[in-house]
Motif scaffolding. Structure first.
Motif, PDB file in Angstrom:
ATOM      1  N   LEU A 107       1.220   9.415   5.021  1.00 25.46           N
ATOM      2  CA  LEU A 107       1.649   8.044   5.302  1.00 25.46           C
ATOM      3  C   LEU A 107       1.668   7.752   6.792  1.00 25.46           C
ATOM      4  O   LEU A 107       1.870   8.647   7.616  1.00 25.46           O
ATOM      5  CB  LEU A 107       3.054   7.816   4.743  1.00 25.46           C
ATOM      6  CG  LEU A 107       3.220   8.007   3.230  1.00 25.46           C
ATOM      7  CD1 LEU A 107       4.661   7.751   2.828  1.00 25.46           C
ATOM      8  CD2 LEU A 107       2.271   7.107   2.449  1.00 25.46           C
ATOM      9  N   GLU A 108       1.472   6.489   7.111  1.00 24.12           N
ATOM     10  CA  GLU A 108       1.655   6.042   8.486  1.00 24.12           C
ATOM     11  C   GLU A 108       3.095   6.339   8.904  1.00 24.12           C
ATOM     12  O   GLU A 108       4.009   6.283   8.086  1.00 24.12           O
ATOM     13  CB  GLU A 108       1.454   4.529   8.578  1.00 24.12           C
ATOM     14  CG  GLU A 108       0.047   4.081   8.277  1.00 24.12           C
ATOM     15  CD  GLU A 108      -0.099   2.588   8.540  1.00 24.12           C
ATOM     16  OE1 GLU A 108      -0.700   2.237   9.553  1.00 24.12           O
ATOM     17  OE2 GLU A 108       0.395   1.792   7.743  1.00 24.12           O
TER      18      GLU A 108
ATOM     19  N   ASP B 187      -1.992   6.064   3.090  1.00 22.58           N
ATOM     20  CA  ASP B 187      -1.825   4.610   3.140  1.00 22.58           C
ATOM     21  C   ASP B 187      -2.455   4.016   4.396  1.00 22.58           C
ATOM     22  O   ASP B 187      -2.055   2.951   4.854  1.00 22.58           O
ATOM     23  CB  ASP B 187      -0.351   4.214   3.024  1.00 22.58           C
ATOM     24  CG  ASP B 187       0.457   4.599   4.256  1.00 22.58           C
ATOM     25  OD1 ASP B 187      -0.048   5.392   5.087  1.00 22.58           O
ATOM     26  OD2 ASP B 187       1.592   4.111   4.377  1.00 22.58           O
TER      27      ASP B 187
ATOM     28  N   LYS C 197       0.820  -1.218   0.000  1.00 20.67           N
ATOM     29  CA  LYS C 197       0.000   0.000   0.000  1.00 20.67           C
ATOM     30  C   LYS C 197       0.854   1.269   0.000  1.00 20.67           C
ATOM     31  O   LYS C 197       0.524   2.229  -0.692  1.00 20.67           O
ATOM     32  CB  LYS C 197      -0.988   0.005   1.162  1.00 20.67           C
ATOM     33  CG  LYS C 197      -0.396  -0.195   2.546  1.00 20.67           C
ATOM     34  CD  LYS C 197      -1.506  -0.311   3.584  1.00 20.67           C
ATOM     35  CE  LYS C 197      -0.953  -0.517   4.971  1.00 20.67           C
ATOM     36  NZ  LYS C 197      -0.337  -1.860   5.135  1.00 20.67           N
ATOM     37  N   THR C 198       1.935   1.278   0.745  1.00 23.25           N
ATOM     38  CA  THR C 198       2.729   2.500   0.810  1.00 23.25           C
ATOM     39  C   THR C 198       3.405   2.785  -0.529  1.00 23.25           C
ATOM     40  O   THR C 198       3.419   3.933  -0.999  1.00 23.25           O
ATOM     41  CB  THR C 198       3.780   2.385   1.930  1.00 23.25           C
ATOM     42  OG1 THR C 198       3.104   2.033   3.138  1.00 23.25           O
ATOM     43  CG2 THR C 198       4.513   3.696   2.129  1.00 23.25           C
ATOM     44  N   SER C 199       3.931   1.751  -1.177  1.00 20.68           N
ATOM     45  CA  SER C 199       4.561   1.932  -2.490  1.00 20.68           C
ATOM     46  C   SER C 199       3.560   2.463  -3.502  1.00 20.68           C
ATOM     47  O   SER C 199       3.868   3.373  -4.279  1.00 20.68           O
ATOM     48  CB  SER C 199       5.131   0.604  -2.995  1.00 20.68           C
ATOM     49  OG  SER C 199       6.008   0.056  -2.055  1.00 20.68           O
TER      50      SER C 199
ATOM     51  N   ALA D  58       0.730   4.063  -2.846  1.00 22.51           N
ATOM     52  CA  ALA D  58       0.330   5.423  -2.461  1.00 22.51           C
ATOM     53  C   ALA D  58       1.377   6.437  -2.947  1.00 22.51           C
ATOM     54  O   ALA D  58       1.037   7.491  -3.479  1.00 22.51           O
ATOM     55  CB  ALA D  58       0.146   5.515  -0.945  1.00 22.51           C
ATOM     56  N   ARG D  59       2.651   6.089  -2.787  1.00 21.02           N
ATOM     57  CA  ARG D  59       3.727   6.989  -3.249  1.00 21.02           C
ATOM     58  C   ARG D  59       3.648   7.210  -4.751  1.00 21.02           C
ATOM     59  O   ARG D  59       3.782   8.333  -5.239  1.00 21.02           O
ATOM     60  CB  ARG D  59       5.090   6.390  -2.905  1.00 21.02           C
ATOM     61  CG  ARG D  59       5.499   6.541  -1.458  1.00 21.02           C
ATOM     62  CD  ARG D  59       6.924   5.999  -1.276  1.00 21.02           C
ATOM     63  NE  ARG D  59       7.263   5.844   0.123  1.00 21.02           N
ATOM     64  CZ  ARG D  59       7.614   6.876   0.914  1.00 21.02           C
ATOM     65  NH1 ARG D  59       7.674   8.080   0.407  1.00 21.02           N
ATOM     66  NH2 ARG D  59       7.890   6.662   2.179  1.00 21.02           N
TER      67      ARG D  59
END
Lengths: 215, 163
Positions: A38-39, A89, A21-23, A25-26
């Motif tokens: 981001l978290e 994210d 998810k973070t990748s 979202a970026r």
């Protein structure tokens, strides 16, 4: 036409640990010129102790995340015409999924009380992209990326977490939901995959749609 | 490091032991030092059923931010008793973040200074013992506020009284 439709001011990419998810979202934020939210687990002063002594430090760790998330999300309520799109994210409602895995009964009662108190302050996103993946995929990704704070996470924990996510999103209807089978896509390295996702987001009309590819 | 003040209260079971355990737990927090602890005091509860309260105040020097400290205080409460079944129910141990440096906040989760501290002798009298010259962000001195509440009975428990 812009990369992402303007009606989606707040987009959230969600999924269990290791779903990517973070990748994603970026990359979405970069492509759309959007702000990232981001978290920030590295800011949690209890997390290192939590991994050494889970039962003792689970509650302060969970409460810190809960307070941190609502604090981050409060920024979205500041009216700012020039801010445009925000890609995050995390979903506020994901927090209890973790709490229910780590807290004892009495602690969970206190946690739920704080959660109910804060929930009305959490904004509802305009679109949620849920990355669903087989537990084996999650486990492999977590091991491969080698984040120090994730290494003590057991496979049993990841399994239970993935199952909780599945159940949660089965019932989720607060925001339009795009469910993506992340096992068969590589949104970070494949421009084609990322393009497919963008097209699906632009075409999104219903409350619940699916992006899948025959494995 | 930020100087923070915490109010402690207990009124169930062995209330003195609960307050002492609470003080010890504050001293064991990460990135935090227990700088001062008041004597134990006893008072009748203002608006809760049950036996008399035991209260104390503590000064902390901490590198945690206010939200992290609040999370830690709630966790200590939970470790010392059940979650509250209803508002103002008697509880084993109650910790209130009274002041966090000179932070003023109207965040509903974390209102600073603590919104109900000014009118309560059982908060102000122990606090005045460890920080008589302390002024609240509005300018009022703790010792002055405590003196103005002389009508509320708060009795200092003798040091040697065994629990």
């Amino acid at each position: 036409m812009s990369v992402l439709p303007e009606k989606f001011h707040h987009i959230v990419v969600e999924g269990p640990i290791g779903a990517g998810k973070t990748s994603l979202a970026r990359r979405l934020a970069a492509a759309a010129g959007a702000a990232l939210m981001l978290e920030a687990p590295e800011e949690n002063p209890f997390l290192a102790r939590f991994y050494r002594d889970m039962s003792r430090y689970a509650l302060p760790t969970q409460l810190f995340f809960l307070f941190q998330r609502i604090h981050q999300l409060a920024d979205l309520k500041q009216p700012d015409l020039f801010k445009g799109i925000t890609v995050g994210d995390f979903l506020f409602e994901k927090d209890p999924l973790f709490a229910r895995l780590t807290l004892g009964d009495d602690e969970l009662a206190l946690y739920e009380q704080m959660y109910r108190h804060l929930k009305p302050q959490a904004p509802v996103p305009d679109l949620v992209i849920y990355l669903q993946a087989e537990p084996a995929t999650l486990i492999e990704r977590v091991r491969r990326r080698g984040h120090a704070h994730e290494q003590p996470i057991s496979e049993a924990y990841l399994l239970r977490l993935a199952e909780r996510y599945t159940r949660f999103f089965h019932h989720y209807d607060a925001a339009p939901l795009l469910i993506v089978n992340a096992d068969h896509f590589n949104f970070v390295d494949s421009d084609e995959d990322f393009g497919l996702l963008l097209r699906q987001v632009r075409a999104m009309r219903g409350r619940r749609e699916y992006l899948n590819r025959a494995g | 490091m930020i100087r923070a003040y915490v109010g402690l209260g207990a009124n169930l079971g062995d209330a003195r032991a609960a307050v002492r355990a609470g003080l010890a737990a504050l001293g064991a927090l990460p990135q935090t030092r227990l700088a001062a602890a008041s004597s134990l005091y006893t008072s009748a509860p203002v608006d809760a059923d049950g036996p008399d309260f035991v209260n104390a105040a503590a000064a902390l020097d901490t590198a945690l931010d206010a939200r992290a400290l609040l999370a830690a205080l709630l966790a200590i409460e939970a470790r010392h008793g059940r979650a509250r079944p209803y508002r103002n129910a008697p509880r084993t141990l109650d910790l209130d973040l009274l002041l966090f440096g000179d932070t003023v906040s109207d965040d509903p989760l974390l209102t600073l200074p603590h919104p109900r501290m000014a009118g309560r002798a059982f908060v102000l009298v122990p606090l005045a013992e460890i920080a008589p010259g302390l002024a609240l962000p509005g300018g009022a001195r703790v010792a002055t506020l405590a003196a103005a509440l002389a009508g509320q009975t708060v009795i200092r428990l003798p040091e040697e009284s065994a629990p």
